[in-house]
Design a protein around this motif. Structure first.
Motif, PDB file in Angstrom:
ATOM      1  N   GLU A   1      -3.699   5.229  -1.687  1.00  0.00           N
ATOM      2  CA  GLU A   1      -4.404   4.942   0.131  1.00  0.00           C
ATOM      3  C   GLU A   1      -5.107   4.010  -0.163  1.00  0.00           C
ATOM      4  O   GLU A   1      -5.325   3.052   1.101  1.00  0.00           O
ATOM      5  CB  GLU A   1      -4.321   6.695   0.695  1.00  0.00           C
ATOM      6  CG  GLU A   1      -3.228   6.917   0.927  1.00  0.00           C
ATOM      7  CD  GLU A   1      -3.247   7.785   1.601  1.00  0.00           C
ATOM      8  OE1 GLU A   1      -3.719   8.267   2.462  1.00  0.00           O
ATOM      9  OE2 GLU A   1      -2.425   9.252   1.206  1.00  0.00           O
TER      10      GLU A   1
ATOM     11  N   GLU B   1       1.147  -1.322  -0.033  1.00  0.00           N
ATOM     12  CA  GLU B   1       0.041   0.301   0.155  1.00  0.00           C
ATOM     13  C   GLU B   1       1.176   1.362  -0.101  1.00  0.00           C
ATOM     14  O   GLU B   1       1.698   1.215   0.785  1.00  0.00           O
ATOM     15  CB  GLU B   1      -1.066   0.422   1.141  1.00  0.00           C
ATOM     16  CG  GLU B   1      -1.966   1.061   1.610  1.00  0.00           C
ATOM     17  CD  GLU B   1      -2.933   1.059   2.419  1.00  0.00           C
ATOM     18  OE1 GLU B   1      -4.095   1.654   2.814  1.00  0.00           O
ATOM     19  OE2 GLU B   1      -2.461  -0.251   3.675  1.00  0.00           O
ATOM     20  N   TYR B   2       0.468   2.165  -0.798  1.00  0.00           N
ATOM     21  CA  TYR B   2       1.301   3.387  -0.870  1.00  0.00           C
ATOM     22  C   TYR B   2       0.493   4.935  -0.026  1.00  0.00           C
ATOM     23  O   TYR B   2      -1.044   4.777  -0.253  1.00  0.00           O
ATOM     24  CB  TYR B   2       1.743   3.734  -2.774  1.00  0.00           C
ATOM     25  CG  TYR B   2       2.553   4.293  -2.224  1.00  0.00           C
ATOM     26  CD1 TYR B   2       3.853   4.851  -1.392  1.00  0.00           C
ATOM     27  CD2 TYR B   2       2.171   5.850  -2.912  1.00  0.00           C
ATOM     28  CE1 TYR B   2       4.268   5.701  -2.033  1.00  0.00           C
ATOM     29  CE2 TYR B   2       3.121   7.454  -3.233  1.00  0.00           C
ATOM     30  CZ  TYR B   2       4.474   7.292  -2.843  1.00  0.00           C
ATOM     31  OH  TYR B   2       5.314   8.327  -2.798  1.00  0.00           O
ATOM     32  N   GLU B   3       1.066   5.314   0.394  1.00  0.00           N
ATOM     33  CA  GLU B   3       0.686   6.431   1.129  1.00  0.00           C
ATOM     34  C   GLU B   3       0.973   8.194   0.470  1.00  0.00           C
ATOM     35  O   GLU B   3       2.203   7.872   0.651  1.00  0.00           O
ATOM     36  CB  GLU B   3       1.594   6.773   2.191  1.00  0.00           C
ATOM     37  CG  GLU B   3       0.260   5.538   3.891  1.00  0.00           C
ATOM     38  CD  GLU B   3       0.017   5.678   4.811  1.00  0.00           C
ATOM     39  OE1 GLU B   3       2.018   6.552   5.270  1.00  0.00           O
ATOM     40  OE2 GLU B   3       0.044   5.215   5.835  1.00  0.00           O
ATOM     41  N   GLN B   4      -0.040   8.458   0.081  1.00  0.00           N
ATOM     42  CA  GLN B   4       0.279   9.525  -0.911  1.00  0.00           C
ATOM     43  C   GLN B   4       1.546  10.993  -0.041  1.00  0.00           C
ATOM     44  O   GLN B   4       2.650  11.304  -0.458  1.00  0.00           O
ATOM     45  CB  GLN B   4      -0.526  10.082  -2.092  1.00  0.00           C
ATOM     46  CG  GLN B   4      -1.125   9.068  -3.017  1.00  0.00           C
ATOM     47  CD  GLN B   4       0.254   8.727  -4.140  1.00  0.00           C
ATOM     48  OE1 GLN B   4       1.189   9.582  -4.323  1.00  0.00           O
ATOM     49  NE2 GLN B   4      -0.282   7.982  -5.349  1.00  0.00           N
TER      50      GLN B   4
ATOM     51  N   LEU C   1       8.440   5.710  -7.496  1.00  0.00           N
ATOM     52  CA  LEU C   1       8.200   4.713  -6.758  1.00  0.00           C
ATOM     53  C   LEU C   1       7.604   3.841  -7.857  1.00  0.00           C
ATOM     54  O   LEU C   1       8.029   2.323  -8.324  1.00  0.00           O
ATOM     55  CB  LEU C   1       6.345   4.758  -6.808  1.00  0.00           C
ATOM     56  CG  LEU C   1       5.780   3.357  -5.910  1.00  0.00           C
ATOM     57  CD1 LEU C   1       6.482   2.762  -5.026  1.00  0.00           C
ATOM     58  CD2 LEU C   1       4.285   4.116  -6.060  1.00  0.00           C
TER      59      LEU C   1
ATOM     60  N   SER D   1       6.725   9.605  -4.850  1.00  0.00           N
ATOM     61  CA  SER D   1       5.944   8.849  -5.729  1.00  0.00           C
ATOM     62  C   SER D   1       6.326   9.365  -7.347  1.00  0.00           C
ATOM     63  O   SER D   1       6.220   8.698  -8.009  1.00  0.00           O
ATOM     64  CB  SER D   1       4.884   9.592  -5.290  1.00  0.00           C
ATOM     65  OG  SER D   1       4.925  11.211  -5.926  1.00  0.00           O
TER      66      SER D   1
ATOM     67  N   LEU E   1      -1.257   1.600  -6.783  1.00  0.00           N
ATOM     68  CA  LEU E   1      -0.679   1.579  -5.595  1.00  0.00           C
ATOM     69  C   LEU E   1      -1.449   3.439  -5.262  1.00  0.00           C
ATOM     70  O   LEU E   1      -0.956   4.190  -5.533  1.00  0.00           O
ATOM     71  CB  LEU E   1       0.443   2.072  -5.022  1.00  0.00           C
ATOM     72  CG  LEU E   1       1.523   0.767  -5.593  1.00  0.00           C
ATOM     73  CD1 LEU E   1       2.920   0.209  -5.256  1.00  0.00           C
ATOM     74  CD2 LEU E   1       0.769  -0.516  -5.180  1.00  0.00           C
TER      75      LEU E   1
ATOM     76  N   GLU F   1       5.262   9.554   1.191  1.00  0.00           N
ATOM     77  CA  GLU F   1       4.992   8.661   0.488  1.00  0.00           C
ATOM     78  C   GLU F   1       5.868   7.809   1.200  1.00  0.00           C
ATOM     79  O   GLU F   1       7.180   7.180   0.998  1.00  0.00           O
ATOM     80  CB  GLU F   1       6.574  10.193   0.417  1.00  0.00           C
ATOM     81  CG  GLU F   1       6.122  11.050  -0.625  1.00  0.00           C
ATOM     82  CD  GLU F   1       6.918  12.089  -1.545  1.00  0.00           C
ATOM     83  OE1 GLU F   1       8.144  12.276  -1.019  1.00  0.00           O
ATOM     84  OE2 GLU F   1       6.611  12.410  -2.578  1.00  0.00           O
ATOM     85  N   ARG F   2       5.839   6.811   1.870  1.00  0.00           N
ATOM     86  CA  ARG F   2       5.177   5.761   2.000  1.00  0.00           C
ATOM     87  C   ARG F   2       5.138   4.458   1.099  1.00  0.00           C
ATOM     88  O   ARG F   2       3.764   4.726   1.915  1.00  0.00           O
ATOM     89  CB  ARG F   2       5.513   5.767   3.447  1.00  0.00           C
ATOM     90  CG  ARG F   2       6.150   6.894   4.596  1.00  0.00           C
ATOM     91  CD  ARG F   2       6.024   6.452   5.723  1.00  0.00           C
ATOM     92  NE  ARG F   2       4.895   6.400   6.681  1.00  0.00           N
ATOM     93  CZ  ARG F   2       4.198   5.651   7.334  1.00  0.00           C
ATOM     94  NH1 ARG F   2       5.026   5.498   8.586  1.00  0.00           N
ATOM     95  NH2 ARG F   2       2.676   5.445   7.602  1.00  0.00           N
ATOM     96  N   LEU F   3       5.646   3.302   0.975  1.00  0.00           N
ATOM     97  CA  LEU F   3       5.090   2.486   1.137  1.00  0.00           C
ATOM     98  C   LEU F   3       5.075   1.330   1.928  1.00  0.00           C
ATOM     99  O   LEU F   3       5.824   0.976   2.318  1.00  0.00           O
ATOM    100  CB  LEU F   3       6.848   1.757  -0.438  1.00  0.00           C
ATOM    101  CG  LEU F   3       5.964   0.359  -0.773  1.00  0.00           C
ATOM    102  CD1 LEU F   3       4.711  -0.089  -1.475  1.00  0.00           C
ATOM    103  CD2 LEU F   3       7.362  -0.286  -1.904  1.00  0.00           C
TER     104      LEU F   3
END
Length: 417
Positions: A256, A154-157, A221, A218, A254, A160-162
């Motif tokens: 959130e 899962e990616y948090e825009q 990514l 991002s 990907l 910016e965390r994978l």
């Protein structure tokens, strides 16, 4: 005379008093009748039908239970819809037609649900037809399997965390009896740093349920690739590699709100040292019915990048040739300069079966640089005996002998043009 008038007045007064008392008594009687009596039903025929339906329902249910047990679920029409006809069609569907709202349907079996007075069954539903498909990911393993890995991403825009969740491994195949596995997770092209799971003691089916975080922008990514290395620890505390999973992120949506749960079979890592100019791995497949030649460019390793100028990207160009005549070419996306790029891109070419004896495929690994021409890092040609020998010829012949099946191999790159 006065006496007669008095007598007449008394008689008239008595009569009036008697009438008044009678009216008062009648009104009281009517009031009592309204309080202690039920209102007459408008349609007594309907009540009779409802009672008959209850009797029919009970008899029908008893008979059905005594003859057979069915797993089907009855589909019931409630009394509020009894003003419609249900006509059976040839395809077993049903339609409604308007009719007299006071008529009760006479056909069809009766329901035994007493809370639905007047309801009747028009058919049954088979629950087996509406089951979710069975998840066979833990039961169907290919021949020669060395294990299977489950994980989620899962990616948090905003931050910016994978987010990577390591879920489990199943059916590991270690060479020794005991197995204490753990997993290292890389975010390629960075192979110097990694995150590591806990070691699970003496199990071939470890459950991890561990979460890991990689910081990545991002913009970068989709050029990154997750790499999972599965190790076991022996009694001497030495680490032995069991297998790996390579997962490029470029083909995944990907967000959130989109947590992807994925499983992949472990692959054995190529432990041989790379050749002088590096190696490339790709799959070949030929569909003789469609006349289609498919190439899946998987990855490369040990590339000798040119250090004279900053690399913009490394890509693979796939060209179809016939009698050394160029037919068509396609190329992968360019990845930032890394000696071990992962592509996983598929290309298809039209090729008649009669042309396979004279056709060939050329795969060139190229590096593009700012302000300079493209540099060739290595090349390999696969095809029939007319053009190739060794592993390249074997790969081509195996593709032809196994139509519609992907045949995967590593090949050494050469620098000849």
């Amino acid at each position: 005379t006065e006496q007669a008038v008095a007598v007449a007045g008394g008689i008239i007064g008595g009569i009036l008093l008697f009438v008044l008392l009678g009216i008062t008594a009648y009104l009281l009687w009517k009031k009592n009748c309204r309080l202690f009596s039920y209102e007459k039903l408008i349609n007594p025929v309907k009540t009779t039908n409802a009672n008959a339906i209850f009797q029919d329902q009970a008899n029908s249910e008893i008979q059905r239970k005594s003859t057979s047990r069915s797993r089907s679920v009855p589909f019931i029409i409630p009394p509020t819809l009894h003003g419609r006809d249900w006509i059976h069609l040839t395809n077993e569907e049903q339609v409604q037609e308007d009719r007299d709202p006071f008529m009760t349907p006479q056909s069809g079996p009766r329901s035994s649900f007493h809370s639905l007075a007047g309801a009747y069954v028009v058919g049954t539903i088979n629950p087996d037809l509406y089951k979710f498909p069975e998840d066979k990911s833990e039961t169907d393993f290919p021949d020669g399997s060395i294990g299977r890995l489950w994980f989620s991403i899962e990616y948090e825009q905003e931050s910016e965390r994978l987010l990577v969740s390591l879920i489990k491994l199943r059916k590991l195949q270690p060479p020794a009896d005991s197995c204490s596995p753990f997993v290292k997770i890389y975010l390629l092209p960075d192979e110097r740093s990694y995150l590591q799971s806990k070691t699970k003691r003496k199990t071939l089916n470890p459950q991890f349920d561990e979460n890991f975080v990689f910081q990545v922008s991002s913009k970068m990514l989709l050029q990154r690739t997750l790499k999972f290395l599965v190790y076991r620890v022996d009694k001497q505390k030495k680490h032995h590699l069991l297998g790996q999973v390579i997962f490029p992120l470029k083909n995944e949506a990907l967000t959130e709100d989109n947590k992807l749960v994925i499983w992949r079979d472990l692959e054995k890592e190529n432990l041989e040292p790379p050749s002088e100019h590096g190696d490339i791995q790709f799959s070949l497949s030929y569909n003789d019915y469609l006349g289609r030649l498919t190439v899946v460019v998987l990855r490369a390793r040990g590339l000798k990048l040119q250090e004279e100028s900053p690399a913009v990207g490394v890509y693979v160009k796939v060209s179809l040739m016939n009698h050394n005549k160029f037919i068509k070419s396609k190329k992968t996306a360019a990845l930032l300069g890394t000696p071990n790029p992962v592509y996983n891109e598929t290309f298809s070419f039209k090729a008649d079966q009669t042309e396979l004896d004279t056709a060939s495929l050329s795969l060139s690994v190229l590096q593009s640089n700012k302000g300079e021409k493209t540099l060739l890092l290595g090349r390999v040609v696969v095809g029939p005996f007319m053009y190739t020998r060794g592993r390249e010829l074997e790969h081509w012949n195996e593709m032809i002998s196994k139509p519609k099946e992907l045949v995967k191999r590593w090949h050494a790159l050469c620098h000849s043009t």
